[in-house]
Design an enzyme around this catalytic site. Sequence first.
Site, PDB file in Angstrom:
ATOM      1  N   GLY A 172       1.454  -4.052   0.459  1.00  0.00           N
ATOM      2  CA  GLY A 172       0.831  -2.950   1.645  1.00  0.00           C
ATOM      3  C   GLY A 172       1.286  -3.071   2.984  1.00  0.00           C
ATOM      4  O   GLY A 172       1.861  -1.847   3.423  1.00  0.00           O
ATOM      5  N   THR A 173       1.479  -4.417   3.453  1.00  0.00           N
ATOM      6  CA  THR A 173       1.804  -4.453   4.926  1.00  0.00           C
ATOM      7  C   THR A 173       3.146  -4.007   5.033  1.00  0.00           C
ATOM      8  O   THR A 173       3.616  -3.430   6.130  1.00  0.00           O
ATOM      9  CB  THR A 173       1.597  -6.086   5.385  1.00  0.00           C
ATOM     10  OG1 THR A 173       0.346  -6.345   5.183  1.00  0.00           O
ATOM     11  CG2 THR A 173       2.048  -6.198   6.571  1.00  0.00           C
TER      12      THR A 173
ATOM     13  N   CYS B 165      -8.343  -9.442   6.517  1.00  0.00           N
ATOM     14  CA  CYS B 165      -7.365  -9.871   7.463  1.00  0.00           C
ATOM     15  C   CYS B 165      -8.077 -10.027   8.769  1.00  0.00           C
ATOM     16  O   CYS B 165      -7.516 -10.633   9.531  1.00  0.00           O
ATOM     17  CB  CYS B 165      -6.190  -8.904   7.782  1.00  0.00           C
ATOM     18  SG  CYS B 165      -5.521  -8.743   6.020  1.00  0.00           S
TER      19      CYS B 165
ATOM     20  N   THR C 245      16.378  -8.897  -4.206  1.00  0.00           N
ATOM     21  CA  THR C 245      16.282  -8.916  -5.643  1.00  0.00           C
ATOM     22  C   THR C 245      14.955  -8.503  -6.195  1.00  0.00           C
ATOM     23  O   THR C 245      13.715  -9.088  -5.594  1.00  0.00           O
ATOM     24  CB  THR C 245      16.334 -10.286  -6.306  1.00  0.00           C
ATOM     25  OG1 THR C 245      17.585 -10.793  -5.683  1.00  0.00           O
ATOM     26  CG2 THR C 245      16.393 -10.600  -7.812  1.00  0.00           C
TER      27      THR C 245
ATOM     28  N   ASN D  11     -10.710   1.009   4.726  1.00  0.00           N
ATOM     29  CA  ASN D  11     -10.791  -0.118   3.970  1.00  0.00           C
ATOM     30  C   ASN D  11     -12.093  -0.668   4.284  1.00  0.00           C
ATOM     31  O   ASN D  11     -12.476  -1.598   3.284  1.00  0.00           O
ATOM     32  CB  ASN D  11      -9.609  -1.221   4.130  1.00  0.00           C
ATOM     33  CG  ASN D  11      -9.314  -1.324   5.594  1.00  0.00           C
ATOM     34  OD1 ASN D  11      -9.280  -0.462   6.367  1.00  0.00           O
ATOM     35  ND2 ASN D  11      -9.391  -2.774   5.705  1.00  0.00           N
TER      36      ASN D  11
ATOM     37  N   GLN E 144      -6.318   1.476   0.092  1.00  0.00           N
ATOM     38  CA  GLN E 144      -7.412   1.316  -0.596  1.00  0.00           C
ATOM     39  C   GLN E 144      -8.055   2.541  -1.515  1.00  0.00           C
ATOM     40  O   GLN E 144      -9.153   2.226  -2.331  1.00  0.00           O
ATOM     41  CB  GLN E 144      -8.582   1.250   0.813  1.00  0.00           C
ATOM     42  CG  GLN E 144      -9.685   0.389   0.244  1.00  0.00           C
ATOM     43  CD  GLN E 144      -9.488  -1.035   0.006  1.00  0.00           C
ATOM     44  OE1 GLN E 144      -9.736  -1.498  -1.162  1.00  0.00           O
ATOM     45  NE2 GLN E 144      -8.800  -1.621   0.880  1.00  0.00           N
TER      46      GLN E 144
ATOM     47  N   SER F 120      -0.597  -0.562  -2.601  1.00  0.00           N
ATOM     48  CA  SER F 120      -0.507  -2.178  -2.728  1.00  0.00           C
ATOM     49  C   SER F 120      -0.901  -2.406  -4.326  1.00  0.00           C
ATOM     50  O   SER F 120      -2.011  -2.155  -4.740  1.00  0.00           O
ATOM     51  CB  SER F 120      -1.416  -2.809  -1.764  1.00  0.00           C
ATOM     52  OG  SER F 120      -1.859  -4.246  -2.102  1.00  0.00           O
ATOM     53  N   GLY F 121      -0.267  -3.361  -5.008  1.00  0.00           N
ATOM     54  CA  GLY F 121      -0.606  -3.835  -6.209  1.00  0.00           C
ATOM     55  C   GLY F 121      -2.011  -4.716  -6.051  1.00  0.00           C
ATOM     56  O   GLY F 121      -2.827  -4.364  -7.232  1.00  0.00           O
ATOM     57  N   HIS F 122      -2.240  -5.662  -5.523  1.00  0.00           N
ATOM     58  CA  HIS F 122      -3.335  -6.497  -5.474  1.00  0.00           C
ATOM     59  C   HIS F 122      -4.915  -5.679  -5.216  1.00  0.00           C
ATOM     60  O   HIS F 122      -5.906  -6.423  -5.392  1.00  0.00           O
ATOM     61  CB  HIS F 122      -3.285  -7.776  -4.875  1.00  0.00           C
ATOM     62  CG  HIS F 122      -3.453  -7.578  -3.383  1.00  0.00           C
ATOM     63  ND1 HIS F 122      -4.588  -8.243  -2.981  1.00  0.00           N
ATOM     64  CD2 HIS F 122      -2.685  -7.348  -2.293  1.00  0.00           C
ATOM     65  CE1 HIS F 122      -4.648  -7.926  -1.471  1.00  0.00           C
ATOM     66  NE2 HIS F 122      -3.583  -7.433  -1.351  1.00  0.00           N
TER      67      HIS F 122
END
Lengths: 380, 381
Positions: free
Chosen positions: A71-72, A324, A237, A151, A179, A199-201
């Site tokens: 995300g960042t 964060c 990659t 968030n 979010q 974002s994945g997580h």
Amino acid sequence: MDRIYLDHAATSPVHPDVVERMIPFMTEVFGNPSSIHYFGRQSRHAVDEARALVAKSIGAKETEVIFTSGGTEADNMALIGTAMANRDRGRHIITTAIEHHAVLRACQYLEKQGFDVTYLPVDEHGKVSPADVKAALRDDTILVSIMFANNEVGVLQPIREIGELLKEHQAYFHTDAVQAYGLVPMDVNEHHIDLLSVSGHKINGPKGIGALYARETVKLSPLFYGGEQERKRRAGTENVAGIAGLAKAVEIAQETMKQKQEEYRLLRETMLSIFAESGIDFAVNGSEDGLPHIVNVAFPGTNVESMLVNLDLAGIAASSGSACTAGSIDPSHVLVAMFGKESERIRSSIRFSFGLGNTKEQIERAATETVKIVKRLTNK
Amino acid sequence: MIYLDNSATTKPFPEVIDSFVTVATKYFGNPSSLHELGMKSERLLTQAREQIAAALKVKPSEIVFTSGGTEANNFAIKGVAFQYRHRGKHIITTAIEHPSVSEPCQQLEQLGFEVTYLPVNEHGMVTAEQVKKALREDTILVSVMHVNNEVGAIQPVEEIGALLAHYPKTIFHVDRVQGISKVPLDMKKARIDLCTMSAHKFHGLRGAGILYVRQGIRLSPLLAGGGQEMQLRSGTENVPAIVAMAKALRIALEKYDKQIDYLHEVKQAWLNELKAIPEIQINTPVEHSAPHIINFSLKHGMKPEVFVHELAKSDIFVSTTSACSSKKKAPSKTLLAMGVGEERAESGIRISLSFENTLEEIPIAVAAMKKAIEKLSEVTR
């Protein structure tokens, strides 16, 4: 002690199916997608499939999805990438005071590079007003960046209205959907969104992977230069296992969205009704119609640090705001924007966020424990 | 299957995947979170940083985790340029760097920086003397790769470091992506300020890399936000991949200790076989080259892509040039810089080994190569 994890907005456990989906890309199909041999082609195929899936989930074209490290990076690329590529058209950017730091710090960086940034205020519910956006727009505004949902307090922003009013303006519209994605439906065309970060997580996918949607008309300079991956927009990659894992998480999130919304709303009601019945003093930050999995509550007379320590000792993982900013003692910039620097609420608010694996029983226990702690800390 | 494309990417060690799965599922917390689960992941992150620092003989505070080699190279080069732009705008690099070094340099040229690209000799090498001649009062950065990814030439990094010790205002960056765990390099002794490594080139996972940042060097961040990685690299740390990377590095270095002689033997055996094939010309320099990379060209206008595909039919995987540029039909940048001529530069094939490759594979792969050459010769005839 059975620990209860109520910090899913900070990061979420990886779904078992996601891990399972990732493993073959580490053990069997580990090729570099840029390699021309069979292994490379297999990897390429997985990346293409994932891209199609992510694109479909927001009504975008495949070619408009760029995979990032999270995300960042997606937020930084949206902000810095468009600002640098469009500086000849203007140097004004509009955002809000309650954005994630990935957006705010990128804006501060751009200010140092000579850009002019307007930080819009929010009301006491944490909402931005489209009228404020309209009033802030200038001829040289090149980008408006407003998060889909906050968030820390979960408030949903009037994205549709803002998108509508930007339709006739040259400014691109970016939304940090990290979010909200996977919990509420979103369509980039319906909402007139030009750039969108994911974002994945945060959706039970892996860490280290995210995506930026960039409408094909958006001029964007890359952050990373090197190989020609991601149509020359993001060198490096491809993290094929991560990308495949993200796709699986997206698939699950899309399929279970309705069910999750109901589930989390129930958990939210359960928690708040226990607070109400207990007679403790509390106030919900944000609005009722926000993201269903985030409950941000002020407990007057308590202080964040001791609340968190006590909750943790009771086996409950919650947070003071975004992870964060959690390490710092500064009060949440979101709550400050909503209530002002002097408000007691900015020092006594806790964010509970629900997700995979949470049960009604867990929430009942967590709420009861919270009540006990609040009573103890406020001597009631 | 015979996998000979380890410079493009390596197969993760099984133990690495185990670590990844364990951390991803059990210790999934955000290291910035204050609760128990967050602190557990923070401890894992700290531990990984300490292990990696110990293996590289540097301080834990000098290790910055990135999303990979490309990010680390971009960060090093632009981070120095933007941080020290007031000190000077001159950068020295070589003509044979990986695109993740040369492309950021070109980007900087557009922003008003001046870049000197040092040529290489016929062995693919630059000299410290060349660096010395190119140095100016306003040189803020020298970026030289350790091992070239296309032909395996080892650059005189220690000599350049010794030279730059006399130029304290010039920062020294080394792209060590291909060299780590194959060619030893003492980063302190070589007086390196910034050094790039990538997990997936040493049997770790994609999505994790390292930038060594010597204490005292300041960098302008590439990614702004939550202030992770000592304010240098924002973004939730990819703890599972980082822990897996620490394990991969440990195993890879152990393999180096036990198997480096064998790897040299395998390379030599390969070279002996390849030299005996008349349609092949070896490009990799005999001396000062890494134990795992062999580059050769096909003669008589044989198409390298067809050769690669032909071998893949027998489950043998090699590459035309570096993976990042293998889709373009451009001549190899490194081979051109070595002065082998256009034709030879366009027909390069790279074999890249790991400690997993064996002597036993060679006759099988060589037979397949000879067959492929025969088939290609028929076509070209």
